[in-house]
Design a protein around this motif. Structure first.
Motif, PDB file in Angstrom:
ATOM      1  N   PRO A  87     -12.354  -5.534  12.499  1.00 30.80           N
ATOM      2  CA  PRO A  87     -11.005  -5.664  13.069  1.00 30.80           C
ATOM      3  C   PRO A  87     -10.032  -6.200  12.023  1.00 30.80           C
ATOM      4  O   PRO A  87     -10.208  -7.300  11.516  1.00 30.80           O
ATOM      5  N   ILE A  88      -9.046  -5.432  11.671  1.00 26.73           N
ATOM      6  CA  ILE A  88      -8.042  -5.852  10.702  1.00 26.73           C
ATOM      7  C   ILE A  88      -6.721  -6.029  11.429  1.00 26.73           C
ATOM      8  O   ILE A  88      -6.143  -5.060  11.921  1.00 26.73           O
ATOM      9  N   LYS A  89      -6.282  -7.261  11.519  1.00 27.39           N
ATOM     10  CA  LYS A  89      -5.009  -7.546  12.172  1.00 27.39           C
ATOM     11  C   LYS A  89      -3.991  -8.128  11.186  1.00 27.39           C
ATOM     12  O   LYS A  89      -2.819  -7.791  11.231  1.00 27.39           O
ATOM     13  N   VAL A  90      -4.479  -9.005  10.315  1.00 24.13           N
ATOM     14  CA  VAL A  90      -3.583  -9.690   9.373  1.00 24.13           C
ATOM     15  C   VAL A  90      -3.940  -9.281   7.950  1.00 24.13           C
ATOM     16  O   VAL A  90      -5.087  -9.430   7.524  1.00 24.13           O
ATOM     17  N   GLU A 116       3.601  -3.625   7.678  1.00 27.74           N
ATOM     18  CA  GLU A 116       3.882  -3.974   9.075  1.00 27.74           C
ATOM     19  C   GLU A 116       4.213  -2.735   9.909  1.00 27.74           C
ATOM     20  O   GLU A 116       3.945  -2.697  11.115  1.00 27.74           O
ATOM     21  N   GLY A 170       1.469  -1.432  11.921  1.00 30.22           N
ATOM     22  CA  GLY A 170       1.001  -2.225  13.043  1.00 30.22           C
ATOM     23  C   GLY A 170       0.262  -3.494  12.674  1.00 30.22           C
ATOM     24  O   GLY A 170      -0.234  -4.211  13.554  1.00 30.22           O
ATOM     25  N   PHE A 171       0.196  -3.819  11.381  1.00 27.68           N
ATOM     26  CA  PHE A 171      -0.474  -5.044  10.948  1.00 27.68           C
ATOM     27  C   PHE A 171       0.522  -6.197  10.852  1.00 27.68           C
ATOM     28  O   PHE A 171       1.719  -5.990  10.656  1.00 27.68           O
ATOM     29  N   GLU A 172       0.028  -7.400  10.952  1.00 29.80           N
ATOM     30  CA  GLU A 172       0.797  -8.580  10.579  1.00 29.80           C
ATOM     31  C   GLU A 172       0.595  -8.803   9.083  1.00 29.80           C
ATOM     32  O   GLU A 172      -0.445  -8.445   8.534  1.00 29.80           O
ATOM     33  N   THR A 173       1.582  -9.384   8.439  1.00 34.58           N
ATOM     34  CA  THR A 173       1.428  -9.701   7.021  1.00 34.58           C
ATOM     35  C   THR A 173       1.678 -11.181   6.784  1.00 34.58           C
ATOM     36  O   THR A 173       2.427 -11.827   7.524  1.00 34.58           O
ATOM     37  N   ASP A 227      -7.425 -11.161   7.265  1.00 28.88           N
ATOM     38  CA  ASP A 227      -8.556 -10.260   7.460  1.00 28.88           C
ATOM     39  C   ASP A 227      -8.776  -9.367   6.244  1.00 28.88           C
ATOM     40  O   ASP A 227      -9.897  -8.906   5.987  1.00 28.88           O
ATOM     41  N   TRP A 258      -9.961   3.753   9.984  1.00 31.56           N
ATOM     42  CA  TRP A 258      -8.569   3.518  10.359  1.00 31.56           C
ATOM     43  C   TRP A 258      -7.815   4.833  10.403  1.00 31.56           C
ATOM     44  O   TRP A 258      -7.819   5.607   9.448  1.00 31.56           O
TER      45      TRP A 258
END
Length: 353
Positions: free
Chosen positions: A13-16, A53, A56-59, A78, A350
């Motif tokens: 899971p890659i969120k940040v 971003e 859809g990711f946070e940075t 992440d 992804w």
């Protein structure tokens, strides 16, 4: 999940995504004015963050400073998008961040510490590529003043012109309008300038008089491919008729430099440039993305003059985004491609949403 699914690697899971960088800052009066030339401007960092971003990711922005280790250990991202050039003037500086990330088990974009360290060192790069059959210019190495005796020998052994560069710098640092040496005294002068200004050894390459071409490479393994190339020349040719892509040219590129896409190159030249770039990328075991700089010799052979495993990613002035756009690409797709290649290396599936 059925047995077939359970036998496959589970996506992480890659969120940040953290962006690790060195921020360009003003030099002091007692420092060379190009000391921080390889570092990134805030506008480049912000543009990269906005693009990541948009997927859809946070940075999180992580400058390489005294607090970086604490930030990476107390609240690690992440994944890391690495554009850091490293601190100080060490030849292994580009390996600093990947080494740290690997020690902490944090996945990241780009090449590993060994490939980055070798690629920054022009002497070692030349040796590795030559061994692997990738065309490179003939090179001489000057470690200290004792080696200056080589200068006269070079011009006695063959009738060539040499360009003198620092052994481990990028972004055309140490390349000036008078870096081309046509005799032993000019070569000695230029080598001594490198010693004094950059506190490191110098290399002297046989100067290649033909076209300068840079190619962008993206991917890994069987998916490695050239995503674009361009010819680099002066808008107004110099009186000498010799073009040298200096630091001053890069700083004033809009006024002084002409970037032309692959359509201006002969089909055989395009094929040669792509083949040479891929061979160099694989010989140095680079990853995800790089830019390969080449010049043509008198016989029409393209030879690799520089390797950029951490290519500039400014959407406004960096060579890789420019050459990609000249081949019909855009910045959004470039950053997506780099991330996708890195994710795939780590077994992360992804698809952009």
């Amino acid at each position: 999940m059925d047995d077939k699914d359970s036998s496959q690697e589970v996506p992480l899971p890659i969120k940040v995504i953290g962006i690790v960088f060195n921020l360009k800052k003003p030099t002091t009066s007692d420092e060379p004015d190009d000391l921080y030339e390889e570092y990134d401007s805030q506008s480049t960092i912000d543009a990269l963050a906005r693009e990541i971003e948009s997927f859809g990711f946070e940075t999180v922005l992580l400058e390489q400073d005294e607090d970086l280790f604490s930030k990476l250990t107390t609240n690690p991202p992440d994944f890391v998008f690495n554009i850091a050039e490293g601190k100080d003037i060490y030849r292994g500086r580009e390996a600093q961040i990947p080494s740290l990330l690997e020690s902490l088990g944090i996945p990241y974009t780009g090449s590993d510490p060994v490939s980055l360290a070798i690629s920054l060192d022009k002497y070692l790069t030349n040796a590795v590529l030559n061994y692997e059959g990738v065309p490179v210019p003939k090179m001489a190495h000057f470690r200290s003043r004792d080696d200056l005796v080589k200068a006269r020998e070079l011009f006695v052994s063959e009738n060539s012109t040499y360009i003198v560069k620092p052994r481990w710098e990028g972004s055309s640092k140490g390349v000036f309008h008078d870096s081309i040496s046509k005799n032993a005294e000019e070569l000695k002068r230029n080598v001594l300038r490198i010693f004094e200004r950059y506190k490191q050894p110098a290399i002297a390459e046989v100067f290649l008089p033909g076209a300068e071409i840079t190619a962008g490479v993206l991917g890994n393994d069987e998916e490695t491919r050239v995503i674009g190339m361009m010819r680099i020349s002066e808008r107004t040719p110099s009186h000498s008729g010799t073009f040298l892509y200096t630091l001053d040219h890069k700083r004033e590129w809009e006024e002084r430099i002409l970037y032309e896409g692959p359509q201006v190159l002969d089909a055989k030249v395009r094929e040669q440039a792509a083949s040479t770039a891929i061979k160099a990328f694989r010989a140095l075991e680079l990853r995800d993305a790089a830019r390969i700089d080449m010049r043509m010799d008198e016989s029409g052979c393209l030879r690799v003059i520089d390797i950029n495993p951490l290519p500039g990613l400014s959407p406004y002035y960096s060579d890789l985004p420019i050459l990609y756009s000249l081949s019909g690409g855009n910045y959004h797709d470039l950053i997506f491609g780099i991330l996708r290649s890195a994710f795939k290396r780590y077994g992360i599936h992804w698809v952009e949403g």
